[in-house]
Write a protein that holds these residues in place. Sequence first.
Motif, PDB file in Angstrom:
ATOM      1  N   SER A  98       0.802  -1.226   0.000  1.00 31.34           N
ATOM      2  CA  SER A  98       0.000   0.000   0.000  1.00 31.34           C
ATOM      3  C   SER A  98       0.828   1.267   0.000  1.00 31.34           C
ATOM      4  N   SER A  99       2.149   1.165   0.212  1.00 27.56           N
ATOM      5  CA  SER A  99       2.983   2.361  -0.009  1.00 27.56           C
ATOM      6  C   SER A  99       4.019   1.983  -1.063  1.00 27.56           C
ATOM      7  N   LYS A 100       4.293   2.865  -1.972  1.00 28.53           N
ATOM      8  CA  LYS A 100       5.033   2.446  -3.156  1.00 28.53           C
ATOM      9  C   LYS A 100       6.441   3.003  -3.273  1.00 28.53           C
ATOM     10  N   ARG A 101       6.718   4.199  -2.823  1.00 24.54           N
ATOM     11  CA  ARG A 101       8.079   4.697  -2.945  1.00 24.54           C
ATOM     12  C   ARG A 101       9.045   3.841  -2.123  1.00 24.54           C
ATOM     13  N   SER A 102       8.706   3.610  -0.872  1.00 21.37           N
ATOM     14  CA  SER A 102       9.607   2.844   0.004  1.00 21.37           C
ATOM     15  C   SER A 102       9.753   1.408  -0.486  1.00 21.37           C
ATOM     16  N   VAL A 103       8.672   0.816  -0.955  1.00 25.84           N
ATOM     17  CA  VAL A 103       8.741  -0.569  -1.433  1.00 25.84           C
ATOM     18  C   VAL A 103       9.574  -0.644  -2.710  1.00 25.84           C
ATOM     19  N   GLY A 104       9.361   0.311  -3.611  1.00 30.11           N
ATOM     20  CA  GLY A 104      10.145   0.329  -4.849  1.00 30.11           C
ATOM     21  C   GLY A 104      11.633   0.416  -4.551  1.00 30.11           C
ATOM     22  N   GLU A 105      12.008   1.254  -3.602  1.00 30.03           N
ATOM     23  CA  GLU A 105      13.417   1.392  -3.227  1.00 30.03           C
ATOM     24  C   GLU A 105      13.965   0.101  -2.628  1.00 30.03           C
ATOM     25  N   ALA A 106      13.180  -0.525  -1.764  1.00 29.40           N
ATOM     26  CA  ALA A 106      13.628  -1.759  -1.112  1.00 29.40           C
ATOM     27  C   ALA A 106      13.809  -2.886  -2.124  1.00 29.40           C
ATOM     28  N   LEU A 107      12.866  -3.011  -3.046  1.00 23.98           N
ATOM     29  CA  LEU A 107      12.960  -4.094  -4.030  1.00 23.98           C
ATOM     30  C   LEU A 107      14.123  -3.862  -4.993  1.00 23.98           C
ATOM     31  N   THR A 108      14.279  -2.635  -5.445  1.00 20.45           N
ATOM     32  CA  THR A 108      15.353  -2.322  -6.396  1.00 20.45           C
ATOM     33  C   THR A 108      16.722  -2.580  -5.763  1.00 20.45           C
ATOM     34  N   ALA A 109      16.856  -2.203  -4.500  1.00 19.62           N
ATOM     35  CA  ALA A 109      18.138  -2.399  -3.827  1.00 19.62           C
ATOM     36  C   ALA A 109      18.474  -3.874  -3.676  1.00 19.62           C
TER      37      ALA A 109
END
Lengths: 301, 301
Positions: A98-109
């Motif tokens: 449900s939150s996307k900036r933090s998740v996108g950063e975590a997955l990309t890293a």
Amino acid sequence: MSIERVAIVGLGLIGGSIGLAVQDMLPDVATTGWDADADVRRRAAERGLVGTVCETIAEAVGEADLVILCVPVGAMGYAAEAIAPHLRPGTVVSDVGSSKRSVGEALTAALPEAVVIPAHPVAGTEKSGPDAGFAELFRHRWCIVTPGADAPQAAVDTLSAFWEGIGAKVEIMDADHHDVVLAVTSHIPHLIAYTIVGTASDLEDVTRGEVIKYSAGGFRDFTRIAASNPTMWRDVFLTNRDAVLEVLGRFTEDLSLLQRAIRNGDGDTLYDLFERTRTIRRSIIEEGQDDARPDFGRKDH
Amino acid sequence: MSIERVAIVGLGLIGGSIGLAVQDMLPDVATTGWDADADVRRRAAERGLVGTVCETIAEAVGEADLVILCVPVGAMGYAAEAIAPHLRPGTVVSDVGSSKRSVGEALTAALPEAVVIPAHPVAGTEKSGPDAGFAELFRHRWCIVTPGADAPQAAVDTLSAFWEGIGAKVEIMDADHHDVVLAVTSHIPHLIAYTIVGTASDLEDVTRGEVIKYSAGGFRDFTRIAASNPTMWRDVFLTNRDAVLEVLGRFTEDLSLLQRAIRNGDGDTLYDLFERTRTIRRSIIEEGQDDARPDFGRKDH
């Protein structure tokens, strides 16, 4: 690019519903799944939430074209680390957080070799766990896809087609904008509902029995939302902090104005707002985003 | 003491539902009704909300044993003045208002010859007007009766039996206590819902279209409540000011604590509350005060 095998990590309400929906609406796509909780894996196998419930995360994701992480947003980084060694190169990894900036950063890293495309189906109920899912959960609901700037268009299209294949409507959105929009339409409503249910149960002058008995006056609606998964929601507030605090600030300003209107006996201010908010409900009904029947069509009980 | 003729003043959602319920469940009781709005009277006659829709308030109440005022609480005093010259001595006058101390005072002042027994059925939907009523509205719902110290027991019993006759469960309560309980279970939830719907529609960064599209995340529940009758709710807040401001103060304190927990990344505080509020939902379901199905059993739409 098409999907032949989808792996679902986390077999609760959302993961289980995706598994059921794929088996129902995309029968040519093979489904594997895994959950960190052995009891959930066993129950998922009993209900047939996915074609194959695997005993290891490696087995679940090793052959997949698409992996969908369906865990609380605070666990996304850990789940991504856990799948990283087992993915084939070029696997698309998405999520449902449900939150996307933090998740996108975590997955990309955590997943430099994978094609990361975060997504968020705006659908759910107050139930959670492997018994809560059902195949129709996403039908006519929006799924917001928030690809990073480098995401290959073919993968975005493939993920979008997947969600459309299980009944959702897809919208592409910038992750930061998603986080503000959802703070308004979902996160703050949940925070407020949790708060008022807590306030009501802590009052000295009103017993808990009274709160329950007379809840049909409006309160019971809030208790439904405040029965949602606590881990999921804790993580949402911690990972979408900035947008949540911003919208919460606006809300408390507006509430202070109404408080003052009540104190001063200013009926016009109250009436003007109460009249204006009706039109939003009308639009939501017209756009098919809610049940038009009075009281959601609740049963007499 | 038994009721042979009931008069309903105000033929909207609540008045209309009472009329339909009496005709359905207490067929030996004659019903008359009146509404200040000629269009409502015409529509009430078409739907048969009461046995006889009268053209004057005098005609509607003149022969009644029981008169129920079903008007916004701010209009109760006026309605009471309007019926006063036409009542037979000893007629029981009741109401359905959501705040009870102020209504009790207004009715008692205007009707020294009548037997005033205020009441509040805790039931309703977001719809209003003469098309909104239905006979089953009060079934399994609580009706709170708040007799003054001087109220004759026989009249209290008669009114209670009347409400039970149309499906409600009756509780006798002190008017001041009612006003605090309902501030918690109904008035503050409505105020909060109105506020957040207003806040959402005023944000610059999020369009109204986005708010509507993604409302399934929680917001849409609030819009249902915020579609309720604006006149009725304005009057509730103005007439139950003290209790509303008191409970609102508690709510904003609790919200500030959560705001700080989010700012400080204090997940334990959030989790503890979110876990605790689930049990209230469970009790509401167990006591038959809400639909147990996920998402209220909303239809796919």
